[in-house]
Write a protein that holds these residues in place. Structure first.
Motif, short mmCIF file in Angstrom:
data_model
loop_
_atom_site.label_atom_id
_atom_site.label_comp_id
_atom_site.label_asym_id
_atom_site.label_seq_id
_atom_site.Cartn_x
_atom_site.Cartn_y
_atom_site.Cartn_z
N ASN A 152 9.39 -0.57 -0.62
CA ASN A 152 8.77 -0.83 -1.92
C ASN A 152 7.93 0.37 -2.35
N GLY A 153 7.53 0.38 -3.61
CA GLY A 153 6.78 1.52 -4.13
C GLY A 153 5.42 1.14 -4.67
N CYS A 154 4.70 0.25 -4.00
CA CYS A 154 3.39 -0.17 -4.47
C CYS A 154 2.44 1.02 -4.54
N THR A 155 1.76 1.17 -5.66
CA THR A 155 0.97 2.37 -5.90
C THR A 155 -0.32 2.43 -5.11
N TYR A 156 -0.72 1.31 -4.51
CA TYR A 156 -2.00 1.25 -3.80
C TYR A 156 -1.86 1.28 -2.29
N CYS A 157 -0.63 1.15 -1.78
CA CYS A 157 -0.42 0.86 -0.36
C CYS A 157 -0.13 2.12 0.44
N VAL A 158 -0.79 2.23 1.59
CA VAL A 158 -0.60 3.36 2.48
C VAL A 158 0.31 3.00 3.65
N ILE A 159 0.56 1.71 3.88
CA ILE A 159 1.25 1.28 5.08
C ILE A 159 2.68 1.80 5.17
N ARG A 160 3.38 1.87 4.05
CA ARG A 160 4.76 2.35 4.13
C ARG A 160 4.84 3.80 4.59
N THR A 161 3.76 4.58 4.36
CA THR A 161 3.73 5.95 4.87
C THR A 161 3.39 5.98 6.36
N LEU A 162 2.81 4.91 6.88
CA LEU A 162 2.45 4.84 8.30
C LEU A 162 3.55 4.19 9.13
N SER A 258 -1.94 -9.92 -7.68
CA SER A 258 -2.65 -10.13 -8.94
C SER A 258 -1.93 -11.22 -9.73
N GLY A 259 -2.67 -11.87 -10.62
CA GLY A 259 -2.06 -12.85 -11.50
C GLY A 259 -1.91 -12.33 -12.90
N SER A 260 -2.08 -11.03 -13.09
CA SER A 260 -1.92 -10.39 -14.39
C SER A 260 -0.69 -9.50 -14.37
N SER A 261 0.25 -9.73 -15.25
CA SER A 261 1.49 -8.94 -15.26
C SER A 261 1.23 -7.47 -15.56
N SER A 262 0.24 -7.18 -16.39
CA SER A 262 -0.06 -5.78 -16.69
C SER A 262 -0.62 -5.06 -15.46
N VAL A 263 -1.45 -5.76 -14.69
CA VAL A 263 -1.96 -5.17 -13.44
C VAL A 263 -0.81 -4.99 -12.44
N LEU A 264 0.07 -5.97 -12.37
CA LEU A 264 1.20 -5.88 -11.45
C LEU A 264 2.08 -4.67 -11.77
N ARG A 265 2.24 -4.36 -13.06
CA ARG A 265 3.02 -3.17 -13.44
C ARG A 265 2.35 -1.92 -12.91
N ARG A 266 1.04 -1.83 -13.07
CA ARG A 266 0.32 -0.64 -12.57
C ARG A 266 0.35 -0.57 -11.04
N MET A 267 0.43 -1.71 -10.41
CA MET A 267 0.52 -1.76 -8.95
C MET A 267 1.90 -1.34 -8.44
N ARG A 269 4.44 -3.44 -8.48
CA ARG A 269 5.06 -4.63 -7.93
C ARG A 269 6.30 -4.98 -8.75
N ASN A 270 7.29 -5.57 -8.11
CA ASN A 270 8.61 -5.75 -8.74
C ASN A 270 8.80 -7.14 -9.34
N TYR A 271 7.77 -7.68 -9.98
CA TYR A 271 7.86 -9.00 -10.58
C TYR A 271 6.70 -9.16 -11.56
N THR A 272 6.76 -10.20 -12.33
CA THR A 272 5.66 -10.55 -13.23
C THR A 272 4.96 -11.80 -12.71
N ALA A 273 3.82 -12.10 -13.28
CA ALA A 273 3.12 -13.34 -12.92
C ALA A 273 3.98 -14.55 -13.26
N GLU A 274 4.70 -14.46 -14.36
CA GLU A 274 5.56 -15.57 -14.78
C GLU A 274 6.69 -15.79 -13.79
N TYR A 275 7.27 -14.71 -13.28
CA TYR A 275 8.34 -14.85 -12.29
C TYR A 275 7.80 -15.48 -11.01
#
Length: 432
Positions: A152-162, A258-267, A269-275
Motif C-alpha cells: 500500500n502507499g499510505c502517506t503517513y506509514c513507515v512500516i512498509r519501508t521497514l 479516519s472517517g473523513s473521505s477527504s482525509v483518507l485521500r490525503r492519507m 488510503r484506497n477507499y472512502t468513508a462511504e465504502y
C-alpha cells in the motif's frame, strides 16, 4: 542460560517472538517473558510504528540496562530497520543488534556482539520456514503469521519501508500443518495474522478466501479469528465465507484511520468513508451485531474541525465495538511528514480525548445490544472464582464458572466498562 524476551508492537511481532522462544527452548535454553531481573540475556523485539513506539523502545532499553548491568541485551525488530537510529545503539547499552531477518536465525548470533541487519532484507525474505508448534505466552490462543510485507502507499506509514513492499505469503500446506500442530496442543483459537493480511496469496496464486476455506476443514475443536484486514480487501467473497463458516469468528478488526473521505485521500488510503460503511452494512446483513473494531488517527496534517466531526459521525454510524485512538506523529521519509498545515499538539490531544470518550459511549451501546444473547467464551483464566475470556465477538467476559482452556456457552447478562458479565448455560441455546 536464562533468556527473557520482551515483545512490543503488533501481532506479527508477537508471532515472531513465539518463533524465537520455540527455537531457543528447542536448543535447551530457559526462556521466559518480561522485564523481571535475573535473566542472563534480554531480547527486545521492538516496534517503530509511531514516534511513541520508538520512545518506548529507548525507555525499555535504558530500564533494562539500569536494572541488569551485567546482562546481555539484544535489540531486534522494526526499530533496528530504521536507518537513522543506527548511531543510538551504543548509547542505549545494547550488546547485539539483529534485524527482522536475523532475529529469526537468532541461534546463529546469540553468542555474538555487534550489529547484524540488512535494511533491504525483504527483497529476498522467505517466511515459508516460519513454523510455531506451540504457543508459550498464550495458553488457549495461538497466532499464525501467514503473510509479510505491504504494498500500500499510505502517506503517513513507515512500516512498509521497514518490513518491505514485497508481499511474502506462507505456502498453504505449511499453514495447514502449523495449525494442525497447534490444535493438537489444545489451542482452541487460531488468530490468522499478517502485516497486510488481505494481500495474502498475491505472490503464490492463492488468496485469503481460498486459504480460509481450507483452514475451516481442519479437524479439531477450535475457531479461527482474523487479526486485521483493510477495507478494500474485504471482498464479497470473503464476507460470504465468514457468513457461511461457523468456525470463523464474527469479529473483524478493520482499520479505518479516519472517517473523513477527504482525509483518507490525503492519507493515500484506497477507499472512502462511504465504502467502509458499506462493508459494515454487508457484514451486519447476516449478523446485526457483527463485531467491528478499528484504528483511528486524529490530527492528520490539514485535518479541519469539520473533517474531525465527520469522523465522530462515522464512528456513530459504524457502531464499533472498540476504537483504538492515536495521534498522528510525523514519521521520517514519509510524504505526510512534508505536508503543510501540521496540526498543533494541543489540538491533537483534545481531539484524541474527545474521540476516546465518544467511542467508549458507542462501544457501550454496542455491548448493550448483546444482552440476552448466547455466545461461546474461550476461558483464559480464573481469578477470585470468576472465569474470564473472550467470545466470538471479541468481547471480554466475566462469568460465574468455567474451565481454563475450554469453551463455555454463556448468556450475556449485563455490560461493564471493559466488557460484559455472563452466566454459563447448561446446554446450547439458539442465538435467535
Amino acid at each position: 542460560m536464562r533468556i527473557s524476551i520482551i515483545t512490543q508492537g503488533c501481532k506479527v511481532n508477537q508471532y515472531e517472538s513465539e518463533l524465537i522462544i520455540e527455537m531457543l527452548e528447542n536448543a535447551g535454553y530457559i526462556v521466559f517473558s518480561g522485564e523481571d531481573q535475573g535473566a542472563d540475556v534480554y531480547i527486545l523485539n521492538s516496534c517503530a510504528v509511531t514516534s511513541e513506539a520508538e520512545r518506548k523502545v529507548r525507555q525499555t532499553l535504558r530500564h533494562l540496562r539500569k536494572l541488569n548491568p551485567e546482562s546481555k541485551i539484544i535489540l531486534s525488530g522494526c526499530y533496528v530497520q530504521v536507518p537513522r537510529v543506527q548511531e543510538e545503539y551504543k548509547s542505549l547499552g545494547v550488546d547485539l543488534v539483529l534485524g527482522n531477518r536475523e532475529k529469526k536465525r537468532i541461534l546463529n548470533f546469540l553468542n555474538d556482539f555487534g550489529e547484524y541487519y540488512d535494511l533491504n532484507y525483504w527483497k529476498e525474505d522467505d517466511i515459508s520456514f516460519e513454523f510455531v508448534e506451540n504457543s508459550v505466552t498464550e495458553r488457549s490462543r495461538a497466532f499464525v503469521k501467514v503473510e509479510d510485507g505491504c504494498n500500500n502507499g499510505c502517506t503517513y506509514c513507515v512500516i512498509r519501508t521497514l518490513r518491505g513492499t514485497k508481499i511474502r505469503s506462507k505456502p498453504v500446506e505449511v499453514v495447514i500443518k502449523e495449525i494442525e500442530k497447534l490444535v493438537s496442543k489444545k489451542h482452541k483459537e487460531i488468530v490468522i495474522t499478517g502485516l497486510n493480511l488481505g494481500k495474502y496469496g498475491l505472490d503464490n496464486g492463492s488468496s485469503l478466501a481460498k486459504l480460509l476455506i481450507k483452514l475451516t476443514k481442519i479437524n479439531g475443536e477450535f475457531r479461527i479469528r482474523l487479526s486485521s484486514i483493510n477495507p478494500e480487501d474485504l471482498t464479497d467473497e470473503l464476507i460470504e465465507i465468514i457468513k457461511n463458516e461457523d468456525r470463523i469468528c464474527n469479529h473483524l478488526h478493520i482499520p479505518a484511520q479516519s472517517g473523513s473521505s477527504s482525509v483518507l485521500r490525503r492519507m493515500g488510503r484506497n477507499y472512502t468513508a462511504e465504502y467502509f460503511l458499506s462493508r459494515v452494512q454487508k457484514l451486519r446483513e447476516f449478523d446485526p451485531v457483527f463485531s467491528i473494531s478499528t484504528d483511528i488517527m486524529v490530527g492528520f496534517p490539514g485535518e479541519s474541525e469539520l473533517e474531525f466531526n465527520e469522523t465522530l459521525e462515522f464512528v456513530r454510524q459504524a457502531q464499533f465495538s472498540k476504537v483504538h485512538t492515536f495521534r498522528y506523529s510525523q514519521r521520517p521519509n514519509t510524504a505526510a511528514a512534508r505536508f503543510e498545515n501540521q496540526v498543533p499538539g494541543n489540538i491533537k490531544k483534545e481531539r484524541a480525548e474527545q474521540l476516546i470518550q465518544h467511542a467508549e459511549h458507542i462501544a457501550n451501546e454496542y455491548r448493550k445490544k448483546l444482552i440476552g444473547k448466547t455466545t461461546m467464551v474461550l476461558v483464559e483464566g480464573i481469578q477470585n472464582g470468576i472465569a474470564y475470556g473472550y467470545d466470538e465477538y471479541y468481547l471480554y467476559h466475566e462469568s460465574n464458572t468455567g474451565i481454563v482452556g475450554e469453551f463455555s456457552t454463556v448468556k450475556i447478562c449485563s455490560v461493564t466498562k471493559e466488557g460484559v458479565v455472563s452466566k454459563v448455560v447448561q446446554k446450547q441455546v439458539s442465538n435467535e
